[in-house]
Design an enzyme around this catalytic site. Structure first.
Site, short mmCIF file in Angstrom:
data_model
loop_
_atom_site.label_atom_id
_atom_site.label_comp_id
_atom_site.label_asym_id
_atom_site.label_seq_id
_atom_site.Cartn_x
_atom_site.Cartn_y
_atom_site.Cartn_z
CG ASP A 146 28.28 12.42 56.82
OD1 ASP A 146 28.69 13.28 57.62
OD2 ASP A 146 28.76 11.27 56.74
CE LYS A 148 31.95 12.55 58.89
NZ LYS A 148 31.48 11.94 57.64
CG ASP A 151 36.55 26.74 58.25
OD1 ASP A 151 37.12 27.59 58.98
OD2 ASP A 151 36.97 26.42 57.13
#
Ligand SMILES: O=C(O)c1cc(=O)[nH]c(=O)n1[C@@H]1O[C@H](COP(=O)(O)O)[C@@H](O)[C@H]1O
Length: 274
Positions: A146, A148, A151
């Protein structure tokens, strides 16, 4: 009857929450809480339109039914869900790698995926990753890191293939699926795809978080459409969390009924509730 008189009822608290509050305040004991729970379960007259659980309500199952090509990893996930009759993903947010491996060993047979946050592990090593991969193989579940990503493409590409906290994480080398925010636009998927596609990896795009005060909501369809056709696509668009309530840091939970029956989720993610 009330509706016919123009009165609309809105639930402000579930009975389970109420029982928890009363028990915490020592207004009722555990036995009373349990017997009320049992009474509600045994006398529940509310029925969903569905008579019994079937993972086919999920969006991925629907897509597969229509014989539309889906990502091979999504296909693998559906196979696991069917074989194990489980759409449960455990979110093992622990800080010790041995504890994480123990969780994977004890819950492995009952889950379709194990979601990790390796950046919170205090003792991350490559040996730990090898053990985790062996458990995923043994118990037939997918590993879902996970991380996340949120960018520009070039940055997430570098984070995905390497990234060091105390050790290099090399997420792309071991995690079947990763997560990315849809907010940065298609570049984030392109960047991840450059690394993950040759390895057959998948990516779940987050359309909206469940936390209190969430400010950004990417319409789900839109989020998925921004994923270029040629890159790895989101493995599924929904995920959710068991039990009502939340925590003191803005977490908000919902029920399996809501996420599976009403929202058509393929997979339910549960963390501390387990
Ligand atoms: O992406 C997630 O998994 C996620 C999305 C979201 O909106 N809310 C959310 O809580 N999560 C993750 O789901 C897990 C929930 O953990 P518990 O609150 O212990 O069930 C955590 O690992 C969160 O990072």
């Amino acid at each position: 009857m009330l509706a016919s008189k123009g009165i609309k009822l809105h639930p402000i608290i579930s009975i389970s929450q109420l029982l928890r509050v009363l028990q915490a305040a020592e207004r009722i004991d555990a036995q009373t809480a349990q017997s009320v729970h049992k009474f509600i379960r045994d006398n529940n007259t509310f029925r969903y339109n569905f008579t019994e659980f079937s993972p086919q309500w999920g969006s991925l199952f629907a897509i597969q039914e229509q014989k539309i090509n889906i990502h091979p990893l999504a296909s693998k996930l559906l196979k696991i869900i069917e074989e194990k009759q489980s759409n449960l993903c455990v979110s093992a947010d622990v800080t010790n790698s041995e504890e994480l491996l123990q969780l994977a060993e004890s819950l492995g047979l009952k889950i379709c995926m194990l979601k990790t946050h390796v950046d919170i592990l205090e003792d991350y090593t490559s040996a730990f990753i090898q053990n985790m991969q062996a458990l995923a193989e043994k118990h037939n579940f997918l590993i879902f890191e996970d991380r996340k990503f949120a960018d520009i493409g070039n940055t997430v590409k570098r984070q995905y293939e390497g990234e060091t906290i105390s050790h290099f994480l090399f997420i792309s080398s071991w995690s079947h699926i990763v997560k990315a925010h849809a907010v940065p636009g298609p570049g984030v998927v392109k960047g991840l795809s450059a690394v993950g596609k040759p390895l057959g990896r998948g990516c779940l795009l987050i359309a909206q978080m469940n936390s209190q005060g969430v400010t950004v909501c990417t319409p789900e369809g839109e989020a998925c459409q921004t994923a270029p056709q040629t890159t790895l696509k989101s493995a599924f668009c929904h995920d959710s969390f068991l039990t009502h309530g939340g925590d003191l840091l803005g977490q908000q939970y919902t029920t399996p009924e809501e996420v599976v029956y009403n929202k058509g989720s393929d997979v339910i993610i549960v963390g501390r509730g387990i």
